[in-house]
Design an enzyme around this catalytic site. Structure first.
Site, PDB file in Angstrom:
ATOM      1  N   TRP A 130       0.568  -1.170   0.070  1.00 34.52           N
ATOM      2  CA  TRP A 130      -0.321  -0.135   0.278  1.00 34.52           C
ATOM      3  C   TRP A 130       0.501   1.676  -0.342  1.00 34.52           C
ATOM      4  CZ3 TRP A 130      -2.130   3.027   4.657  1.00 34.52           C
ATOM      5  CH2 TRP A 130      -3.112   3.753   4.409  1.00 34.52           C
ATOM      6  N   ASP A 211      -1.266  -6.453   8.627  1.00 33.95           N
ATOM      7  CA  ASP A 211      -1.888  -4.638   8.972  1.00 33.95           C
ATOM      8  C   ASP A 211      -3.207  -5.640   7.748  1.00 33.95           C
ATOM      9  OD1 ASP A 211      -3.882  -2.546   7.593  1.00 33.95           O
ATOM     10  OD2 ASP A 211      -2.207  -1.669   6.646  1.00 33.95           O
ATOM     11  N   LYS A 246     -13.772  -0.200   5.432  1.00 38.65           N
ATOM     12  CA  LYS A 246     -14.942  -1.283   4.386  1.00 38.65           C
ATOM     13  C   LYS A 246     -15.394  -1.987   4.745  1.00 38.65           C
ATOM     14  CE  LYS A 246     -10.725   0.053   3.072  1.00 38.65           C
ATOM     15  NZ  LYS A 246      -9.813   1.617   2.024  1.00 38.65           N
TER      16      LYS A 246
HETATM   17  C1  LMR Z   1      -7.059   2.859  -0.908  1.00 36.80           C
HETATM   18  O1  LMR Z   1      -5.960   1.870  -0.778  1.00 36.80           O
HETATM   19  O2  LMR Z   1      -7.153   3.150  -2.243  1.00 36.80           O
HETATM   20  C2  LMR Z   1      -7.607   2.851   0.293  1.00 36.80           C
HETATM   21  O3  LMR Z   1      -7.323   1.951   1.699  1.00 36.80           O
HETATM   22  C3  LMR Z   1      -7.513   4.870   1.153  1.00 36.80           C
HETATM   23  C4  LMR Z   1      -5.771   5.133   1.343  1.00 36.80           C
HETATM   24  O4  LMR Z   1      -6.210   5.973   2.778  1.00 36.80           O
HETATM   25  O5  LMR Z   1      -5.980   5.137   0.604  1.00 36.80           O
END
Ligand code: LMR
Length: 403
Positions: A130, A211, A246
């Site tokens: 992420w 996570d 979510k």
């Molecule tokens: C995403 O990855 O799109 C979500 O988890 C929102 C974010 O805060 O990045």
């Protein structure tokens, strides 16, 4: 005074979502941010949440501060959801759980805790991970490295390379793992891979930091948390960031939790105290409203059943959309790329589309994906899926062209 402050380059996810909101085109499709939309393209308000909200409105209660660690019922419910109500570590009082500002808040509080109490430890995140993982940990002063994860050629996992890299880490390193619905790739470890990885973490004396932002969006609430419970059973030092953004569709309420599994209850109390200090030094204490909604649903058997049913419907709808776009792309994209829409799990698919193709989808078709090629499949619906498939087919057929 501020003349040397540089402009913010923007965030690759949140800024793109803001661009989407500003786009005046009526045929626009948002497949960028990790947000679940229903088949009518709306952000759902879950019926169980509505019921608790309505009952809260019956009595307008005073707004005192919550304790720094958060709402007691919420903390307990969040812990039970992650570990299972009867998990040994929970029964023994060995898990320190606090309410946090979403999953991101949990990451930040844990990062501050790690930086203060294990200053020599570095963190390893998956390649890719992420986008915000690196930002949060580096901002807390922790050195961030990565381990091999995704194989762009197959659209699957480089498990052997991942395991071997983790097997070579220095003791007390922190390994960030995604419990399920890996963000951004949609590629998870299977049960036997977790079983193989856990002894490596133990032998190397590593800390697992899981996570779990998508519990319930993969195979089910219990299934998605299985790796967390397996790690806790094995006695691996364990930190878990979890989120209700979510699975409760409560994004803006910032409902998350941080749990640390300790050796015994006395250690858990000390860890809880230091995590509480990290909260106090960041934002003092968390807000009440979202915590009351979540605790209200999870503590009432019939509301909880309704929530679980609705979540199952959301999960099934995502799977149906995966099948639909997979079908729509038949004959239009390479089969190895097409398979990803079916084989990858959860909200995201790593499409393999190039930055240039993603730009063309946005400029020519008003379809928004991340420039990494990540698509939020949960933004597809019966009305837009064929349009998206034909737009992808057109940029895939003619990769260089600007129409
Ligand atoms: C995403 O990855 O799109 C979500 O988890 C929102 C974010 O805060 O990045």
């Amino acid at each position: 005074m501020f003349e040397n402050v540089p402009a913010y380059a923007g965030d690759p996810i949140l800024s793109l979502n803001e661009d989407f909101q500003r786009d005046p085109r009526t045929n626009k499709v948002n497949l960028s941010i990790g947000v679940y939309f229903d088949d009518a393209g709306r952000l759902p308000v879950m019926s169980a949440v509505q019921a608790v909200e309505a009952s809260l409105l019956q009595t307008v209660s005073p707004r005192s501060y919550l304790p720094m660690a958060g709402h007691t019922g919420y903390r307990d419910a969040a812990q039970a959801l992650v570990f299972g109500a009867n998990h040994d570590a929970r029964v023994a009082g060995r898990i320190a759980t606090l309410q946090t500002l979403g999953g991101s808040g949990a990451l930040k509080v844990a990062a501050d805790f790690l930086h203060r109490h294990l200053p020599a430890s570095q963190i390893w995140i998956s390649d890719p991970s992420w986008e915000n993982h690196r930002v949060v940990f580096e901002s807390a002063g922790i050195t961030v490295n990565s381990y091999p994860y995704y194989d762009p050629d197959t659209g699957g996992l480089r498990f052997d390379a991942m395991r071997d890299a983790i097997d070579a880490l220095p003791e007390r390193s922190v390994v960030l793992l995604h419990a399920c619905c890996h963000n951004p790739t949609g590629v998870d470890l299977d049960r036997s891979q977790w079983t193989e990885l856990i002894p490596v973490l133990q032998r190397r004396k590593l800390i697992a930091f899981v996570d779990m932002a998508y519990q319930g969006f993969g195979d089910g609430l219990e299934e998605d948390a299985a790796c967390v419970r397996q790690l806790a059973d094995a006695g691996v030092p364990l930190i878990v960031a979890s989120s209700f953004s979510k699975n409760f569709s409560l994004y803006g309420e910032r409902c998350g939790a941080l749990s640390v599994v300790c050796r015994d209850a006395e250690q858990a109390q000390r860890v809880l105290g230091q995590l509480t200090f990290a909260i106090r030094s960041n934002y003092s204490s968390p807000p009440t409203h979202g915590a009351k909604l979540v605790a209200g649903v999870l503590s009432d058997a019939s509301l909880r059943a309704a929530w679980e049913n609705e979540l199952a419907t959301m999960r099934q709808r995502i799977k149906a959309m995966r099948g639909k776009i997979h079908g729509g792309l038949a004959g239009h994209v390479d089969e190895v790329l097409r398979e990803r829409y079916q084989s990858q799990v959860g909200m995201f698919t790593y499409t393999g589309l190039s930055e240039q193709q993603v730009d063309r989808l946005r400029d020519e078709h008003a379809i928004y994906l991340l420039r990494s090629g990540r698509m939020c499949v949960a933004g597809l619906n019966q009305q837009n899926v064929d349009y998206v498939a034909s737009a992808i087919a057109s940029v895939a057929a003619n990769p260089g062209a600007k129409e």
